[in-house]
Every structure is written in C-alpha cells, then in structure tokens.
Design an enzyme around this catalytic site. Structure first.
Site, short mmCIF file in Angstrom:
data_model
loop_
_atom_site.label_atom_id
_atom_site.label_comp_id
_atom_site.label_asym_id
_atom_site.label_seq_id
_atom_site.Cartn_x
_atom_site.Cartn_y
_atom_site.Cartn_z
CB SER A 17 -0.87 0.08 1.53
OG SER A 17 -0.74 0.12 2.42
CG LEU A 89 9.08 -8.28 5.82
CD1 LEU A 89 8.09 -9.27 6.10
CD2 LEU A 89 8.89 -7.52 7.45
CG LEU A 91 20.14 -6.89 7.20
CD1 LEU A 91 19.41 -5.84 7.58
CD2 LEU A 91 20.98 -7.66 8.11
CG HIS A 108 9.93 1.79 12.08
ND1 HIS A 108 10.16 0.04 12.14
CD2 HIS A 108 9.66 2.03 13.27
CE1 HIS A 108 10.31 -0.53 13.54
NE2 HIS A 108 9.30 0.58 14.10
CG ASP A 149 14.08 0.11 11.93
OD1 ASP A 149 14.30 0.12 10.76
OD2 ASP A 149 13.20 -1.00 13.17
C1 GRF Z 1 3.81 -0.63 6.79
O1 GRF Z 1 3.69 -0.68 8.60
C2 GRF Z 1 6.23 -0.13 6.93
O2 GRF Z 1 5.77 0.84 8.06
C3 GRF Z 1 6.59 -1.52 7.22
O3 GRF Z 1 5.75 -2.47 6.43
C4 GRF Z 1 3.89 -1.49 6.85
C5 GRF Z 1 3.88 -2.22 4.64
O4 GRF Z 1 2.91 -2.42 4.00
N1 GRF Z 1 7.88 -2.00 7.01
P1 GRF Z 1 2.79 -1.92 2.84
O5 GRF Z 1 3.17 -3.18 1.98
O6 GRF Z 1 3.36 -0.95 2.57
O7 GRF Z 1 0.83 -2.02 3.71
#
Ligand code: GRF
Length: 221
Positions: A17, A89, A91, A108, A149
């Site tokens: 998204s 997700l 590294l 984040h 982060d």
């Molecule tokens: C978001 O909450 C972002 O902050 C985190 O992963 C999520 C990704 O959501 N790093 P989307 O796939 O962009 O909907």
C-alpha cells in the site's frame, strides 16, 4: 540544466500500500515528478506489491531469499538511482547500503528510535506501543544505515493513540499517515531538496510538504 529524474526502485514484501501511495503521487505530479518508478522487487513471489507493479506495466521482480545478494546487480542492471523500502522484510546487503548512501529510504511504523530494531514489524510493533502506555505513535521515514532502523531520520508524523485502540486500529491509522508521509519524502529526496550530508545529518527536511500529494493519491487505498 534540469536535474534528471531519479530512477526509483521500491522493495516490498507485503501488500504494497505504501508502494501504491508513492506510485499515485508520482503519477499525480505528472511532468514535474522528480522520480520515475522503474522497478519493484520482492522477496515473496505472491506479494501484492508485485501484482500492483505488473498492473502498471512496471518491471516486477521476485528476488528469492536464497539470492538476496543479487540485489546490487539487479539495481545496477536497471540503472536505479533511488531506492525506497516499503515493508521489505529482508536485510539489504551492506554493499547496497554503502553504494546507496543518502539514496536509500525506509519507512517504519513507530516514532523512532522508539520501538525499532530487529523483529519490530507487523502487529507486534503496535502491540508493543500499546503495552508501553505511550500516548502517541506514528511513522518515521529515515535513510538506511547498516543497522536496522538506525539511519538518520528524515521526517515523522505523530498519530495520537486513542482510548480503546487495538493493535489493528492503531496500525490502520498509522498506515494512513504513512501514505501521506512517504511519497513526500521520496519526492523530496529525488528532487534533491532533502539530502544526507557528509556530516551524517539530514539537510532540507524543513522544506517537506507532506500534504502536497493529490487527493486521488490520498484516497485510493
Ligand atoms: C508498513 O507499516 C511499513 O511501515 C512497514 O511495513 C508496512 C508495509 O505495508 N515497514 P504496505 O505493504 O506498504 O501496505
């Protein structure tokens, strides 16, 4: 001479998204868009992010976990100049982090440095925020460094916590804030208005206009 458009890659593991918000914002900016989305990469073959990219005719590549080290070559092959992690997700290999210093962004879903670090993602992170008794949360966009982060912060958007919030309701409000914040940061870095100095500090962040994105971009999720 006008600055050439950045060639943007977005890396995402999930629904995408944020990728959608970035894409919509660049489309809404039209001829004045400072970046062109040319590549979407995911470590998950079924990621919604890849499906979205395919729908727009943007090159969508599944990079299996076993081939994570191939990322640098992939970015070079597509002449990428700017990278945005959007729920990625894995590294990012250190050689890529070094090569893209000041041109590699992450979002984040908490106000870093609070609730950052390995394992802080998904519902778990919002659970931890609620358990702490914090009264405010919200997303952070930062440059990526070699520690999870911990890179220099570009911008944050506070989201008040409401009585009765669950991890799901808080996550949804934070996500809506992400969709306002991230496209603005990506565009500002692409345009060179915001940059990472040799001193390790972020320059130009006060020029950010987070609600400049067109209404279409804000309402399409
Ligand atoms: C978001 O909450 C972002 O902050 C985190 O992963 C999520 C990704 O959501 N790093 P989307 O796939 O962009 O909907």
């Amino acid at each position: 001479m006008p600055k050439p458009r950045a060639r943007l890659a977005v890396l995402a593991s999930g629904s995408g998204s944020n990728l959608q918000a970035i894409h919509d914002d660049l489309v809404a900016r039209g001829a004045s868009a400072p970046a062109e989305l040319v590549l979407v990469v995911s470590d998950r073959e079924q990621a919604g992010a890849l499906e979205r990219a395919n729908g727009w005719g943007v090159t969508a590549i599944w990079l299996p976990r076993s081939n994570a080290n191939g990322l640098g070559a992939l970015l070079a092959q597509h002449r990428i100049t700017l990278v945005a992690l959007a729920g990625y997700l894995r590294l990012v290999p250190p050689d890529v982090v070094r090569a893209f210093r000041g041109r590699l962004l992450n979002i984040h879903p908490t106000l870093l440095p609070a609730f950052g670090g390995a394992g802080m993602y998904g519902q778990r992170v919002h659970d931890a925020v609620l358990r702490s008794g914090a009264t405010v949360s919200g997303p952070t966009v930062h440059f990526v460094s070699e520690q999870y982060d911990e890179g220099a912060i570009i911008a944050q958007l506070p989201v008040p916590i409401r009585a009765g919030d669950t991890a799901a309701t808080l996550a949804a409000r934070v996500l809506a804030a992400e969709h306002r914040l991230y496209p603005a940061c990506v565009a500002a870095v692409a345009a060179g208005q915001v940059s990472l100095g040799t001193d390790g500090r972020v320059h130009g962040a006060s020029t950010l206009d987070i609600d400049r994105a067109a209404p279409r971009a804000r309402n399409s999720h």
